[in-house]
Design an enzyme around this catalytic site. Sequence first.
Site, PDB file in Angstrom:
ATOM      1  N   SER A   1       0.824  -1.203   0.000  1.00 12.06           N
ATOM      2  CA  SER A   1       0.000   0.000   0.000  1.00 12.06           C
ATOM      3  C   SER A   1       0.859   1.254   0.000  1.00 12.06           C
ATOM      4  O   SER A   1       1.947   1.262   0.577  1.00 12.06           O
ATOM      5  CB  SER A   1      -0.887  -0.009   1.249  1.00 12.06           C
ATOM      6  OG  SER A   1      -1.449   1.271   1.479  1.00 12.06           O
TER       7      SER A   1
ATOM      8  N   TYR B   1      -1.426  -0.730  10.752  1.00 16.31           N
ATOM      9  CA  TYR B   1      -1.765  -1.387   9.471  1.00 16.31           C
ATOM     10  C   TYR B   1      -0.629  -1.168   8.476  1.00 16.31           C
ATOM     11  O   TYR B   1      -0.101  -2.125   7.896  1.00 16.31           O
ATOM     12  CB  TYR B   1      -3.075  -0.833   8.906  1.00 16.31           C
ATOM     13  CG  TYR B   1      -3.203  -1.062   7.420  1.00 16.31           C
ATOM     14  CD1 TYR B   1      -3.004  -0.019   6.525  1.00 16.31           C
ATOM     15  CD2 TYR B   1      -3.472  -2.323   6.923  1.00 16.31           C
ATOM     16  CE1 TYR B   1      -3.065  -0.237   5.161  1.00 16.31           C
ATOM     17  CE2 TYR B   1      -3.551  -2.553   5.561  1.00 16.31           C
ATOM     18  CZ  TYR B   1      -3.338  -1.493   4.688  1.00 16.31           C
ATOM     19  OH  TYR B   1      -3.396  -1.706   3.329  1.00 16.31           O
TER      20      TYR B   1
ATOM     21  N   LYS C   1       2.349  -3.758   6.570  1.00 14.65           N
ATOM     22  CA  LYS C   1       2.687  -3.815   5.133  1.00 14.65           C
ATOM     23  C   LYS C   1       4.187  -3.632   4.938  1.00 14.65           C
ATOM     24  O   LYS C   1       4.841  -4.371   4.197  1.00 14.65           O
ATOM     25  CB  LYS C   1       1.921  -2.733   4.363  1.00 14.65           C
ATOM     26  CG  LYS C   1       0.420  -2.971   4.245  1.00 14.65           C
ATOM     27  CD  LYS C   1       0.109  -4.249   3.496  1.00 14.65           C
ATOM     28  CE  LYS C   1      -1.383  -4.457   3.301  1.00 14.65           C
ATOM     29  NZ  LYS C   1      -1.697  -5.737   2.660  1.00 14.65           N
TER      30      LYS C   1
HETATM   31  C1  WQD Z   1      -9.679   9.629   0.780  1.00 12.69           C
HETATM   32  C2  WQD Z   1      -9.913  11.127   0.955  1.00 12.69           C
HETATM   33  C3  WQD Z   1     -10.194  11.802   3.236  1.00 12.69           C
HETATM   34  C4  WQD Z   1     -13.978   9.639   3.839  1.00 12.69           C
HETATM   35  C5  WQD Z   1      -7.025   4.732   2.903  1.00 12.69           C
HETATM   36  C6  WQD Z   1      -5.952   4.034   3.682  1.00 12.69           C
HETATM   37  C7  WQD Z   1      -4.943   3.456   2.726  1.00 12.69           C
HETATM   38  C8  WQD Z   1      -5.611   2.613   1.673  1.00 12.69           C
HETATM   39  C9  WQD Z   1      -6.702   3.388   0.968  1.00 12.69           C
HETATM   40  C10 WQD Z   1      -5.404   0.303   2.293  1.00 12.69           C
HETATM   41  C11 WQD Z   1      -9.160  11.721   2.125  1.00 12.69           C
HETATM   42  C12 WQD Z   1     -11.474  12.036   2.451  1.00 12.69           C
HETATM   43  C13 WQD Z   1     -12.819  10.145   3.293  1.00 12.69           C
HETATM   44  C14 WQD Z   1     -15.038  10.519   4.187  1.00 12.69           C
HETATM   45  C15 WQD Z   1     -13.718  12.367   3.417  1.00 12.69           C
HETATM   46  N1  WQD Z   1      -6.146   1.432   2.252  1.00 12.69           N
HETATM   47  N2  WQD Z   1     -12.696  11.491   3.087  1.00 12.69           N
HETATM   48  N3  WQD Z   1     -14.860  11.866   3.961  1.00 12.69           N
HETATM   49  O1  WQD Z   1      -7.330   7.693   3.693  1.00 12.69           O
HETATM   50  O2  WQD Z   1      -6.490   8.122   1.312  1.00 12.69           O
HETATM   51  O3  WQD Z   1      -6.460   5.818   2.228  1.00 12.69           O
HETATM   52  O4  WQD Z   1      -7.619   3.856   1.976  1.00 12.69           O
HETATM   53  O5  WQD Z   1      -4.304   0.123   1.837  1.00 12.69           O
HETATM   54  O6  WQD Z   1      -4.051   2.664   3.505  1.00 12.69           O
HETATM   55  O7  WQD Z   1      -5.288   4.988   4.488  1.00 12.69           O
HETATM   56  O8  WQD Z   1      -8.629   6.845   1.672  1.00 12.69           O
HETATM   57  O9  WQD Z   1     -10.992   6.945   1.068  1.00 12.69           O
HETATM   58  O10 WQD Z   1     -10.383   7.033   3.534  1.00 12.69           O
HETATM   59  O11 WQD Z   1      -9.912   9.004   2.054  1.00 12.69           O
HETATM   60  O12 WQD Z   1     -13.580  13.589   3.234  1.00 12.69           O
HETATM   61  O13 WQD Z   1     -16.122  10.108   4.702  1.00 12.69           O
HETATM   62  O14 WQD Z   1     -11.305  11.351   1.233  1.00 12.69           O
HETATM   63  O15 WQD Z   1      -9.944  12.882   4.137  1.00 12.69           O
HETATM   64  O16 WQD Z   1      -8.743  13.041   1.769  1.00 12.69           O
HETATM   65  P1  WQD Z   1      -7.193   7.238   2.282  1.00 12.69           P
HETATM   66  P2  WQD Z   1     -10.058   7.407   2.119  1.00 12.69           P
END
Ligand code: WQD
Length: 337
Positions: free
Chosen positions: A124, A148, A152
């Site tokens: 990741s 997590y 990885k």
């Molecule tokens: C994306 C953007 C949030 C939800 C995560 C893990 C990473 C990988 C992918 C496993 C950010 C914003 C989110 C919401 C929002 N997983 N957001 N409201 O955090 O980039 O990555 O998933 O490998 O390890 O960390 O993905 O989809 O949670 O967030 O505003 O209800 O959307 O702040 O900018 P993220 P995400």
Amino acid sequence: MAILVTGGTGFIGSHTVVELLNAGKEVIIVDNFSNSKPVVLDRIEKITGKRCKLIEADLLDYDKIENIFKENKIESCIHFAGLKAVGESVAIPLRYYHNNITGTLNLLDIMSKYGAKKIVFSSSATVYGKPKSVPIREDADLYTTNPYGETKLMIERILSDLYNSDKEWSVSILRYFNPIGAHESGLIGEDPKGIPNNLLPYIAKVAIGALPCLSVFGNDYNTHDGTGVRDYIHVVDLAIAHLHALERAEKVTGVEHFNIGTGVGYSVLDIVHAYEEAIGEKINYKIVDRRPGDIDECYADPTRAKELLGWQATRGIKEMCRDSANWQKNNPNGYDS
Ligand code: WQD
């Protein structure tokens, strides 16, 4: 000779199994259904017309996993199985280390024993922590901000040490950015338990009225519109990257790392607007405080994957949103629908 896919009924695993079967590969899925359901196999069969072997087992059950290698001729493995919720990993770190690390150690020990020394590992972009610069190359600094991500990174290091001890190994480490979307059939897709942590499944539920409003976590980031920027990649493009990685692992030994992203960053509001365009309706959202641990922006430099794997993403944000919406519309309660 079969390809063992651990976690093969999960979101990325199931999409990868579809591509493997479509490419004529022999696949065996092993899954403990901790974050998926056996019905996914029926959906994979509907898409491909093929039904592969599915074995319910946990990587922590050494003997059961060894039996799979005793009873089947396995030459390689695509390893998805693992706990993957960042927030949860902070709350129950020992469960994450035991499940992800011990499970992988069992798998690698058995693969060594049976001469199956080719592996594609699901890593990741979280191993980059808060990148010093973007786009991110594979030689960027590595550090993690949660258990997590640490699992990885630890597994990446375990795989390097394993290769250094036995040069017959072929290891392809794929660092995913933000996988979203679904197979165009709408038969398989992302089915998170409970309230989604990730952006797209949350938006998808707001779009069908299953959740009232999206909370946008902060609009004071150092980005073009103040909301977080990420490299969203269509899960089918990601699945296809695994085929390319496997084909390369069949030709070369060693350990190689690849950023699997599109190389394009989109903000939260870019995604909201793209989703609204895909479904022709407004998405209800409000701006709230930042989510702890979130970073301003993160997107890949996917040059290495293009040069060495002969792979690049081909699906854009429109297809990602369209296919995500189609999956959710056809499966309002995920696989329980
Ligand atoms: C994306 C953007 C949030 C939800 C995560 C893990 C990473 C990988 C992918 C496993 C950010 C914003 C989110 C919401 C929002 N997983 N957001 N409201 O955090 O980039 O990555 O998933 O490998 O390890 O960390 O993905 O989809 O949670 O967030 O505003 O209800 O959307 O702040 O900018 P993220 P995400």
